[in-house]
Design a protein around this motif. Structure first.
Motif, PDB file in Angstrom:
ATOM      1  N   ALA A   1       0.939  -1.262  -0.074  1.00  0.00           N
ATOM      2  CA  ALA A   1       0.050  -0.161  -0.099  1.00  0.00           C
ATOM      3  C   ALA A   1       0.874   1.353   0.024  1.00  0.00           C
ATOM      4  CB  ALA A   1      -0.956   0.022   1.243  1.00  0.00           C
ATOM      5  N   VAL A   2       1.844   1.310   0.847  1.00  0.00           N
ATOM      6  CA  VAL A   2       2.717   2.348   0.762  1.00  0.00           C
ATOM      7  C   VAL A   2       3.393   2.531  -0.447  1.00  0.00           C
ATOM      8  CG1 VAL A   2       4.885   3.461   1.808  1.00  0.00           C
ATOM      9  CG2 VAL A   2       3.156   2.249   3.387  1.00  0.00           C
ATOM     10  N   LEU A   3       3.838   1.656  -0.986  1.00  0.00           N
ATOM     11  CA  LEU A   3       4.640   1.709  -2.338  1.00  0.00           C
ATOM     12  C   LEU A   3       3.675   2.343  -3.386  1.00  0.00           C
ATOM     13  CD1 LEU A   3       6.997  -1.281  -2.159  1.00  0.00           C
ATOM     14  CD2 LEU A   3       7.737   1.185  -1.983  1.00  0.00           C
ATOM     15  N   VAL A   4       2.479   1.733  -3.296  1.00  0.00           N
ATOM     16  CA  VAL A   4       1.494   2.221  -4.419  1.00  0.00           C
ATOM     17  C   VAL A   4       1.401   3.698  -4.348  1.00  0.00           C
ATOM     18  CG1 VAL A   4      -0.925   2.063  -5.019  1.00  0.00           C
ATOM     19  CG2 VAL A   4       0.495  -0.124  -4.532  1.00  0.00           C
TER      20      VAL A   4
ATOM     21  N   VAL B   1      11.286  18.046  -4.607  1.00  0.00           N
ATOM     22  CA  VAL B   1      11.645  18.123  -3.224  1.00  0.00           C
ATOM     23  C   VAL B   1      10.320  17.254  -2.532  1.00  0.00           C
ATOM     24  CG1 VAL B   1      11.675  19.452  -1.324  1.00  0.00           C
ATOM     25  CG2 VAL B   1      12.739  20.055  -3.492  1.00  0.00           C
ATOM     26  N   GLY B   2       9.156  17.293  -3.008  1.00  0.00           N
ATOM     27  CA  GLY B   2       8.016  16.561  -2.566  1.00  0.00           C
ATOM     28  C   GLY B   2       8.373  15.017  -2.620  1.00  0.00           C
ATOM     29  N   MET B   3       8.948  14.595  -3.565  1.00  0.00           N
ATOM     30  CA  MET B   3       9.279  13.307  -3.836  1.00  0.00           C
ATOM     31  C   MET B   3      10.129  12.715  -2.887  1.00  0.00           C
ATOM     32  SD  MET B   3       7.395  11.370  -5.416  1.00  0.00           S
ATOM     33  CE  MET B   3       8.166   9.989  -5.579  1.00  0.00           C
ATOM     34  N   ILE B   4      11.195  13.426  -2.520  1.00  0.00           N
ATOM     35  CA  ILE B   4      12.269  13.245  -1.525  1.00  0.00           C
ATOM     36  C   ILE B   4      11.486  13.078  -0.076  1.00  0.00           C
ATOM     37  CG2 ILE B   4      14.266  13.889  -0.195  1.00  0.00           C
ATOM     38  CD1 ILE B   4      15.220  14.957  -2.595  1.00  0.00           C
ATOM     39  N   GLY B   5      10.681  14.093   0.381  1.00  0.00           N
ATOM     40  CA  GLY B   5       9.973  13.783   1.394  1.00  0.00           C
ATOM     41  C   GLY B   5       9.254  12.777   1.612  1.00  0.00           C
ATOM     42  N   ARG B   6       8.453  12.332   0.499  1.00  0.00           N
ATOM     43  CA  ARG B   6       7.464  11.188   0.485  1.00  0.00           C
ATOM     44  C   ARG B   6       8.410  10.032   0.519  1.00  0.00           C
ATOM     45  NH1 ARG B   6       1.915  12.304  -1.681  1.00  0.00           N
ATOM     46  NH2 ARG B   6       1.769  14.625  -1.437  1.00  0.00           N
TER      47      ARG B   6
ATOM     48  N   ALA C   1       7.809   7.376   3.246  1.00  0.00           N
ATOM     49  CA  ALA C   1       7.426   5.833   2.877  1.00  0.00           C
ATOM     50  C   ALA C   1       8.460   4.666   3.800  1.00  0.00           C
ATOM     51  CB  ALA C   1       7.545   5.593   1.427  1.00  0.00           C
ATOM     52  N   ALA C   2       9.753   5.378   3.565  1.00  0.00           N
ATOM     53  CA  ALA C   2      10.680   4.456   4.051  1.00  0.00           C
ATOM     54  C   ALA C   2      10.675   4.116   5.852  1.00  0.00           C
ATOM     55  CB  ALA C   2      12.085   4.938   4.122  1.00  0.00           C
ATOM     56  N   MET C   3      10.354   5.296   6.441  1.00  0.00           N
ATOM     57  CA  MET C   3       9.934   5.225   7.868  1.00  0.00           C
ATOM     58  C   MET C   3       8.658   4.497   7.968  1.00  0.00           C
ATOM     59  SD  MET C   3      10.637   5.913  11.151  1.00  0.00           S
ATOM     60  CE  MET C   3      11.621   7.443  11.199  1.00  0.00           C
ATOM     61  N   ALA C   4       7.641   4.468   7.204  1.00  0.00           N
ATOM     62  CA  ALA C   4       6.230   3.812   7.460  1.00  0.00           C
ATOM     63  C   ALA C   4       6.790   2.066   7.009  1.00  0.00           C
ATOM     64  CB  ALA C   4       5.287   4.294   6.380  1.00  0.00           C
ATOM     65  N   ILE C   5       7.693   1.935   6.110  1.00  0.00           N
ATOM     66  CA  ILE C   5       7.878   0.471   5.831  1.00  0.00           C
ATOM     67  C   ILE C   5       8.645  -0.152   7.283  1.00  0.00           C
ATOM     68  CG2 ILE C   5       9.137  -1.174   4.365  1.00  0.00           C
ATOM     69  CD1 ILE C   5       8.208   0.262   2.265  1.00  0.00           C
ATOM     70  N   PHE C   6       9.544   0.617   7.736  1.00  0.00           N
ATOM     71  CA  PHE C   6      10.415   0.086   8.686  1.00  0.00           C
ATOM     72  C   PHE C   6       9.502   0.037  10.005  1.00  0.00           C
ATOM     73  CE2 PHE C   6      13.872  -0.432  11.797  1.00  0.00           C
ATOM     74  CZ  PHE C   6      13.595   0.348  12.561  1.00  0.00           C
TER      75      PHE C   6
END
Lengths: 490, 384, 379
Positions: B112-115, B127-132, B136-141
């Motif tokens: 879900a997060v990757l989608v 810049v927004g993509m970097i933030g996201r 996302a990385a934190m969410a997956i971890f």
């Protein structure tokens, strides 16, 4: 209750004090000595009260600040090594002084002692005088209290059940299981077989060492039971310590349900109310049972100087072997004893960087606390937390009987302490730099987690080993090897 | 010193002004700097600089010696110990064995997060993509950790204990606080009384709250003892079981912080123009409908902001666990700040700084994510 | 079911709904007040009344005594009644010394030996001074951000920051006295400012700065505490009141800026414009016109900051050793006693610790009910 005792104390002190230090009369007017120690009436109370008398005699003000037990050492170390110097005198475990001294923070007290006619140094028991007060051959600390951990038992409960005092830890568990659940103080509620302070960040890590010492130490005080002295490798991840951990946890079955959250204040409240059959404690229960709120146990808690083990650790194999002349030369009747001088005793050290007048006043105050006239009274009052360390206090029971102790109890109590002090296989508490870190941080945390069921005993011991290695490397392995040699008197 | 009682030239005439006025003018022209400078300087010295300096602590082993501190550079060893070494179980919790259920949930969440990340690539800036990606990385971890520890039946560590206090605690506090605010915004008597009474717990020293809760929760001597005995719970020691200890801790924390939500939501609810509600009532809408359609959308921006502020504060919890359970049975109720404090007490400043830094990263990523995707979304939608 | 909850008329509630509402609110009021009540009455109990199980109502269930209060405040040999008088005088004297000591080298009076009085005074003095500093600096910054088009150039900021770092490193590591490094830094800054004027056109906007200040709140205090400890130690300021006052000011500044920013935004701008036309300086406008207008907001912010400073625990644990023990520290140090925690004595101390904040909270609600703090949340 405490008030009455204290007013007696103050009056007697005033009487004695008036003749005690005429030489110091008003010498230190305008000097303030800041003392840092643990909270509560224990230890800190007598310091504050005698401090007031000291002020009347010499003009020096004694300010006692209390911090939680776990913060005493970090605060003192930070204060003195950063040069803040808010604290002039620290009263803490004698063993912790080594680390401060290695950094050159402790004032050498020998010159002051040489000029002090009242301190009566020879009266201090040799173990405390040489191991407790001296670091590297010089006196850097003055004892106010001498500490051994002992096991106490309720004579009435045990005799009612036809049991003899335990000699080994297996006996201890056996006795505890047989008396657990009985009503020991006549209030109709079930009481506990064994009460030990198992709370984290409190005193639990001393008790576990009392369990481990007789299993792991066999060749005398100089052997130690924490490290292999030649390499400073921890000898904690083996069958010996594992058995100690398991025994320690097993006592919880016969203890109060909240035992994991009880520190020494809580267990003392419990056994004074008469609710414990067996306890592991310092010398205080001997005198605490004379208090007004301990009528349930007055004269009934007898001490055993040491509880031993029939199996000992063979360091070469890491396995447990039965006691024999080779494996445990100091064993008595097939049981190896190693009374653990837990904590070493509360002692006062003086900040080297304080100014000369303050240091002189600080020494005078510590000497005042240490002198037989004051110390002899303090150790007989349980509430002070001071336990005997002077030969004059331990040689004869007169002092104790006069303080209200029944003769039988006095004989037993002093016999136990003397037996512990003179035992050649007595186990010393750690007295190397980082002592506090090794035990009260690494050992304590892993022990608490094991008791709470978060990790297994093997994981706990492995973590302790890793943690201790880290500390050893922090301080430098060679320095630690040298320090350990000094500490154990090799 | 009011300068407009003297007769003075207006500020923009420079010809013929005296020296003293010149200085006054210059000060006035740069008044922005002078007004902000003290604030900015203090914050730079006491907040920004230490944060950067802390990195040096986190990558060293620090020792007290005779004349101060000695640093010994050890790279990422403190962090390694925290995430993979002897502190791992205390910090992250136990992560093996992972159950099938755990794996399944993790895969679902990760996908879900990757989608979401992929989809947002289409309409966000660089810049927004970097933030996201960071979010996302934190969410997956975090979801992996959750699935590997809690959902697989293993124990959790201080990281998730902190998140427990934050997420579950804030949710409960939000629900109860909003509920109370809603009740108080109705036409009832004694509104001021309730307002005052409900506000008090927020201001009480957390230490006092901790001790009070400890006294109340005492099973043998506390005031709830008859009730517990009646329920047959008189042998229940809440402090020896990890989850009940955490639960009681959360109760204490909620007692203190629900007033905050209450006050803010009450203010928001009272600001809703009454005529909207009356008009809806005239139209015959039922109360739940009114709440859902009219009231709730209007307070949503405030609600999101309040929740964010509460979460920021919740990450820092330290007084309550320290006093109520001293870290809990073993290390069960330790928050990350408390773990860092205990480690500092052991004079191990390197590890303490490493734990503190991990908390900082966690807090910033979670709160910034919440702010960007939830709060800003609500505020934009409300057109505020 | 839904019928009984439906309101009978516009703006009124159905009886059932009213009952439900009052019940729930009443239950919650009980939850709120009961712990406070319990703490206060426990302080009037003696040992048996606490240990023998819960007693709820004084005079009916148990006999209240003043024993706990007496023990806490008078048993310590130095805590005599006359010490109270001395304590008040010490407060005044030491505050005066603190203010004039940069100019006149006075020595503060020796701290009160009685622990409870000492802790209370420390908390009191520290809270008041740090609140004053925080509100002053914070509201100035908030006013600038609200009203002035402050657009500092990026280049200037970088220079400033770099010099600041240089000053701090010099003071901490190289042992340069702080006044020397600060003056040198300031001088270099102004010189560079003049020299580099014209470069680096890019600048920050007001909102960026505001966001930056407010986002400081996210910073967990534990991250900054250890470096600050080392920094204070390098200048010999550990265990002093000034260190803690500065630190508390910074910790609470984001909140002050955030709240005051909103109050200033909501003021009608005409007053200030007309004052400016009359030739008043910015500072004059701020001091004479704006601040008095925002008095309720200012009072609310001050009270809130006072409470936050009073309650602070973490910084004090790290930075205070002996002289600057505040009340929370002293209370936590009483954690273990020989007899287990003496709940009645602890309750007496805790009551002393929380009664001032309860009073401040009650005062604060009067401002909140006027909707004073709402604007901040919406914004």
């Amino acid at each position: 209750m405490v008030l009455k005792k204290l007013s007696v104390l103050t009056l007697s002190v005033a009487a004695i004090g008036a003749t005690a230090i005429p030489a110091f009369a008003q010498d230190f007017k305008g000097v303030t000595v800041d003392v840092l120690t643990r909270p509560g009436y224990v230890i800190a109370g007598p310091l504050a009260e005698r401090g007031k008398d000291f002020e009347e005699m010499t003009g020096a003000k004694i300010v006692v600040t209390e911090v939680p037990f776990a913060e005493i050492f970090p605060k003192i170390q930070a204060d003195w090594s950063t040069g803040t110097n808010s604290i002039d005198v620290g009263v803490f475990a004698a063993g912790w002084g080594v680390e401060l001294d290695a950094a050159g923070l402790l004032e050498d007290l020998d010159p002051y002692i040489a000029a002090d006619p009242k301190i009566d140094l020879d009266d201090i028991a040799p173990y405390f005088r040489e191991f407790g007060q001296k670091v590297g051959g010089k006196t850097k600390l003055l004892m106010v209290d001498g500490d051994f951990q002992m096991v106490y038992y309720r004579t009435d409960v045990l005799s009612n059940n036809g049991l003899t005092p335990p000699k080994t830890w297996e006996d201890y568990l056996d006795v505890a299981s047989k008396i657990h659940g009985q009503d020991m103080n006549g209030d109709g509620e079930a009481d506990y077989g064994s009460c030990i302070f198992k709370k984290r960040n409190a005193q639990s890590y001393f008790a576990i060492q009392t369990f481990a010492a007789p299993i792991v130490q066999t060749q005398g005080t100089a052997q130690g039971f924490h490290f292999d002295n030649a390499t400073m490798k921890p000898i904690v991840n083996n069958e010996g310590w594992k058995k100690a951990f398991e025994l320690y946890k097993a006592t919880g079955e016969f203890g109060p349900p909240e035992e994991l959250n009880m520190d020494i204040g809580d267990t003392r409240a419990l056994f004074k109310a008469g609710r414990c059959g067996l306890i592991v404690e310092w010398g205080d229960p001997g005198t605490l049972q004379l208090d007004d709120d301990a009528t349930a146990i007055r004269g009934k808690m007898f001490a055993i100087s040491a509880v031993g083990s029939k199996e000992v650790l063979d360091r070469a194999t890491g396995e447990l072997v039965p006691v024999s002349a080779a494996s445990a030369p100091y064993a008595v009747d097939g049981i190896n004893y190693a009374p653990f001088a837990a904590f070493g005793g509360w002692a006062g050290a003086v900040n080297k960087k304080a100014d000369a007048k303050t240091k002189a006043a600080a020494y005078a105050f510590l000497s005042y606390m240490n002198q037989p006239a004051q110390s002899g009274i303090d150790v007989t009052i349980g509430a002070t937390g001071y336990n005997p360390y002077r030969v004059s206090q331990l040689a004869s029971t007169d002092l104790w009987v006069k303080a209200g102790m029944p003769q039988a109890l006095a004989d037993n109590y002093l016999g136990a302490i003397n037996g512990a002090i003179s035992n050649l296989n007595m186990a010393s508490d750690m007295k190397i730099p980082g002592a506090q870190k090794y035990t009260s941080v690494v050992l304590d945390t892993e022990l608490a987690r094991y008791l709470a069921g978060e990790i297994t005993v093997d994981e706990a011991l492995a973590n302790i080993e890793e943690g201790w290695e880290e500390v050893t490397e922090d301080f430098g392995r060679d320095e630690q090897i040298a320090a350990q040699g000094l500490a154990l008197g090799n | 010193m009011s300068s407009y009682t003297k007769s003075r030239q207006p500020a923009n005439i420079s010809a013929g002004v005296t020296q003293r006025n010149r200085l006054g003018e210059w000060v006035d022209r740069h008044s922005g700097t002078f007004f902000i400078a003290p604030c900015a300087t203090l914050i730079l010295i006491f907040a920004i600089f230490p944060t950067v300096y802390s990195i040096f602590f986190a990558v060293s082993r620090v020792r007290f010696t005779g004349d101060g501190l000695k640093f010994r550079y050890v790279g990422l060893r403190n962090f390694k110990k925290l995430f993979f070494g002897s502190s791992e179980v205390q910090f992250l919790g136990r992560t093996d064995p992972v159950s099938i259920f755990g794996y399944a949930i993790f895969i679902i969440i990760a996908v879900a997060v990757l989608v979401w990340l992929w989809r947002s690539g289409k309409y966000t800036t660089w810049v927004g993509m970097i933030g996201r990606t960071i979010s996302a990385a934190m969410a997956i971890f975090l979801s992996w950790l959750l699935c590997a520890s809690l959902l697989s039946g293993n124990a959790i560590g201080t990281l998730y204990t902190t998140l427990f206090y934050v997420i579950i605690g804030c949710t409960i506090q939000f629900v109860i606080g909003t509920g109370l605010a809603f009740l108080c915004s109705q036409p009832i008597y004694g509104k001021n009384f309730f307002r005052v009474v409900f506000f008090i717990p927020l201001m009480i020293t957390p230490l006092g709250v901790g001790y009070a809760m400890r006294m109340l929760a005492d099973v043998t001597k506390g005031p709830f003892e008859p009730l517990l005995a009646f329920l047959g719970l008189s042998d229940w020691i809440w402090s020896t079981d990890a989850w009940s200890a955490r639960f009681v801790m959360m109760v204490g924390d909620s007692w203190q912080w629900i007033p905050f939500i209450f006050i803010c939501m009450l203010a928001a609810l009272e600001n809703i123009p009454g005529d909207h509600v009356e008009a809806a009532q005239v139209d015959g809408a039922s109360s739940p409908q009114i709440f859902r359609e009219i009231i709730w959308p209007q307070v949503l921006p405030v609600a999101a902001t309040v929740l964010l502020i509460r979460m920021i504060e919740a990450f820092k919890i330290v007084d309550l666990p320290n006093i109520m359970t001293g870290g809990g049975p073993g290390t069960a109720t330790e928050s990350m700040t408390l773990q860092s404090m205990f480690v500092w007490r052991a004079n191990d400043m390197g590890s303490s700084a490493a734990i503190a830094y991990t908390l900082l990263i966690l807090t910033v990523v979670v709160c910034a994510s919440f702010f960007n995707y939830v709060v800003l979304g609500q505020v934009k939608r409300a057109g505020a | 079911m839904q019928q009984i909850f439906e309101s009978p008329a516009i703006g009124k509630m159905s009886p059932m709904a009213k009952i439900l509402a009052y019940t729930l609110l009443g239950v919650w009021s009980f939850f709120v007040l009961f712990p406070i009540y319990w703490v206060v009455i426990t302080s009037f109990k003696d040992a048996t009344a606490v240990n023998q199980g819960p007693f709820y109502i004084p005079f009916i269930d148990f006999q209240p005594t003043l024993e706990a209060w007496r023990v806490q405040f008078t048993e310590d040999p130095y805590c005599t009644v006359s010490a109270i008088g001395r304590q008040l005088w010490l407060l005044v004297y030491n505050s005066a010394v603190f203010v004039v000591s940069p100019v006149v080298g006075l020595n503060p009076m020796e701290p009160q030996i009685c622990k409870v009085y000492l802790a209370f005074t420390n908390s009191f003095v520290i809270s008041i001074f740090s609140t004053g500093l925080c509100v002053l600096v914070g509201s100035m910054a908030a006013y600038a951000l609200a009203r002035m088009n402050y657009a500092p150039r990026f280049g200037n900021i970088m220079v400033f920051v770099l010099l600041l770092i240089g000053v701090i490193v010099a003071t901490t590591y190289l042992g340069v006295p702080w006044w020397a490094s600060s003056s040198a830094g300031l001088a270099i800054f102004f010189f560079l400012l003049r020299a580099l004027r014209g470069y680096f056109k890019m600048s920050l906007r007001n909102n960026d700065i505001l966001f930056w200040i407010i986002s400081q709140r996210i910073l967990p205090p534990i991250v900054v505490v250890i470096p600050i400890y080392v920094m204070f130690q390098a200048v010999g300021m550990l265990d002093t009141h000034l260190a803690i006052i500065l630190l508390y000011s910074v910790a609470n500044m984001p909140i002050v800026v955030w709240l005051m920013y909103d109050f200033f935004r909501n003021l009608p701008i005409e007053l200030e414009e007309s004052a400016q036309l009359d030739g008043a300086t910015r500072l004059g406008i701020f001091w004479e016109i704006v601040l008095p207008l925002t008095r309720p907001g200012l009072a609310a912010t001050t009270l809130l900051t006072l409470v936050l400073c009073w309650n602070e625990y973490l910084f004090a644990v790290f930075l205070a050793t002996v002289k600057v023990q505040t009340m929370p520290i002293m209370v936590s140090a009483k954690n273990t006693g020989e007899k287990g925690i003496l709940w009645w004595e602890m309750s007496a101390i805790i009551s002393v610790m929380i009664i001032p904040v309860i009073i401040m909270a009650i005062l604060l609600t009067r401002f909140i009910s006027k909707g004073v703090l709402l604007g901040a949340v919406k914004g």
